[in-house]
Design an enzyme around this catalytic site. Sequence first.
Site, PDB file in Angstrom:
ATOM      1  N   LYS A 140       5.122  -7.253   2.628  1.00 51.38           N
ATOM      2  CA  LYS A 140       5.192  -6.007   2.367  1.00 51.38           C
ATOM      3  C   LYS A 140       6.403  -5.155   2.610  1.00 51.38           C
ATOM      4  O   LYS A 140       6.812  -6.174   3.797  1.00 51.38           O
ATOM      5  CB  LYS A 140       3.900  -5.350   3.256  1.00 51.38           C
ATOM      6  CG  LYS A 140       3.540  -3.741   2.717  1.00 51.38           C
ATOM      7  CD  LYS A 140       2.474  -3.925   1.743  1.00 51.38           C
ATOM      8  CE  LYS A 140       2.228  -2.423   0.903  1.00 51.38           C
ATOM      9  NZ  LYS A 140       0.970  -2.913   0.164  1.00 51.38           N
ATOM     10  N   ASP A 180       3.594   0.423  -4.422  1.00 53.44           N
ATOM     11  CA  ASP A 180       2.701   0.852  -3.414  1.00 53.44           C
ATOM     12  C   ASP A 180       3.110   2.545  -3.426  1.00 53.44           C
ATOM     13  O   ASP A 180       3.680   2.939  -4.403  1.00 53.44           O
ATOM     14  CB  ASP A 180       2.866   0.190  -2.116  1.00 53.44           C
ATOM     15  CG  ASP A 180       1.770   0.529  -1.179  1.00 53.44           C
ATOM     16  OD1 ASP A 180       0.748  -0.334  -1.213  1.00 53.44           O
ATOM     17  OD2 ASP A 180       1.731   1.494  -0.455  1.00 53.44           O
TER      18      ASP A 180
HETATM   19  N1  GLU Z   1       0.660  -2.457  -3.088  1.00 51.71           N
HETATM   20  C1  GLU Z   1      -0.546  -2.972  -3.516  1.00 51.71           C
HETATM   21  C2  GLU Z   1      -1.473  -3.410  -2.541  1.00 51.71           C
HETATM   22  O1  GLU Z   1      -1.628  -3.023  -1.610  1.00 51.71           O
HETATM   23  C3  GLU Z   1      -0.142  -4.206  -4.642  1.00 51.71           C
HETATM   24  C4  GLU Z   1       0.732  -5.251  -4.062  1.00 51.71           C
HETATM   25  C5  GLU Z   1       1.185  -6.297  -5.437  1.00 51.71           C
HETATM   26  O2  GLU Z   1       0.762  -6.161  -6.196  1.00 51.71           O
HETATM   27  O3  GLU Z   1       1.923  -7.176  -4.937  1.00 51.71           O
HETATM   28  O4  GLU Z   1      -2.098  -4.564  -2.812  1.00 51.71           O
END
Ligand code: GLU
Length: 460
Positions: A140, A180
Amino acid sequence: MKAVNESIQTKEPSAHEYIKAVHKKVRDRNPGEPEFLQAAWEVFSSLQPVFEQHPEYVEEGILERISEPERFIAFRVTWEDDAGNVHVNRGYRVQFNSTLGPFKGGLRFHPTLTGSVVKFLGFEQIFKNALTGLPIGGGKGGADFDPKGRSDREIMRFCQSFMTELSRHIGPDIDVPAGDIGVGKREIGYLFGQYKRIRNAFEAGVFTGKNPDNGGSLIRKEATGYGTVYFVEEMLKGEGLSFEGSRVIVSGSGNVSIYAMEKAIEFGATVVACSDSEGYIYDPEGIDVNTVKRLKEVERKRIYHYLEHHPKARFGKDKSDIWKIPCDIALPCATQNEIGREGAEALVDNGVKAIGEGANMPCDEEAVRILTNNHVLFAPAKAANAGGVAVSAMEMSQNSMRYSWTSEEVDEKLHQVMKNIYRNCIETAEKYGAPGNLIAGANIAGFKKVADAMLEHGLN
Ligand code: GLU
């Protein structure tokens, strides 16, 4: 006596002692990081039956290893606004676990982003990604940058500066970011453009959530919201219930919320409320999701502008009051810890039947306790919102093939993934002595998948 002491010292710790000892280490090693510690404890507290059945996880120190990121990067992002003022933000990428595949997880641009928040999100992502059954590790990132009120050019310059550093750490087989909060198709376009320029290569698979006209997957934008509703529908079905004819509250009005509303309405529900950071709207006749889409996706306006188009709707300034509106199903799709004690008690008093976490960790510990003690069906985030990252993994597949699936194909695969996750959680909960408990099922199933692969890779 000596022999007795020695045998005590060398005795295998019980599962309970082991978890307690690792929990203490994690607290000591991460002071001042409440969100990360909250997310870690949420997983740890489900794992006792797993360690009882698998002493090899204790011997190999799996819990301690999984709680420490493989790599944590923090960096300066300098950029210039339209008036020529210089700004400095802090960028982050946590590369938490690459056992199952390249690090994978979104980027969040929000002024409240800290190392603790990035680590909580990255930690959740490990298990969420494992649950999808697709080959992706957990990561992340983001920055404490506030995109609100910034011009397109300012966003572009920020993204370019951010990517100038991030590009050293990512790649289609290394680490694959996505969006996100605060990072959508526009930001991903700028970030991808800068990456391409720096690498002098078109590596489509380095990013997911790209524009479907330009290397992205169809249904990616809708996937988290649709997936949450698919998952909750399975959970309701298990109890002989459904969305049909129900009253639903969906907090937020971003990607997750909009498409959760759209799918819930398609399944026969009336969505009566949604929100943004400045308040909530209540429309007893049912929210018109197309108005919300236009306001948020095209005009980038605040949610209270909805009233200009639907004068019967009401606006409330305190966004946490949204949980006081009576409903059958609540889908928190805004952000972490948006439901606390007060919200949970109001939901229970009003007879809520089910909660589906579309956001990451939207219910705090106390809220979860209140809701589950009152027998409210509970779909935990790492299972319920895994549809977004699942379609991201499908975007990576399509990029590798240099081919695109149709909307119908992607949606069908997404639906199947959500059904599989539900079945896996239910079966795992049953197997580990917590029948019907999807929180335990999701934590244990996600953890076991990663732990078993970590055993195969040896100590690292
Ligand atoms: N931000 C999204 C999550 O919390 C998606 C992450 C992604 O697609 O890599 O899962």
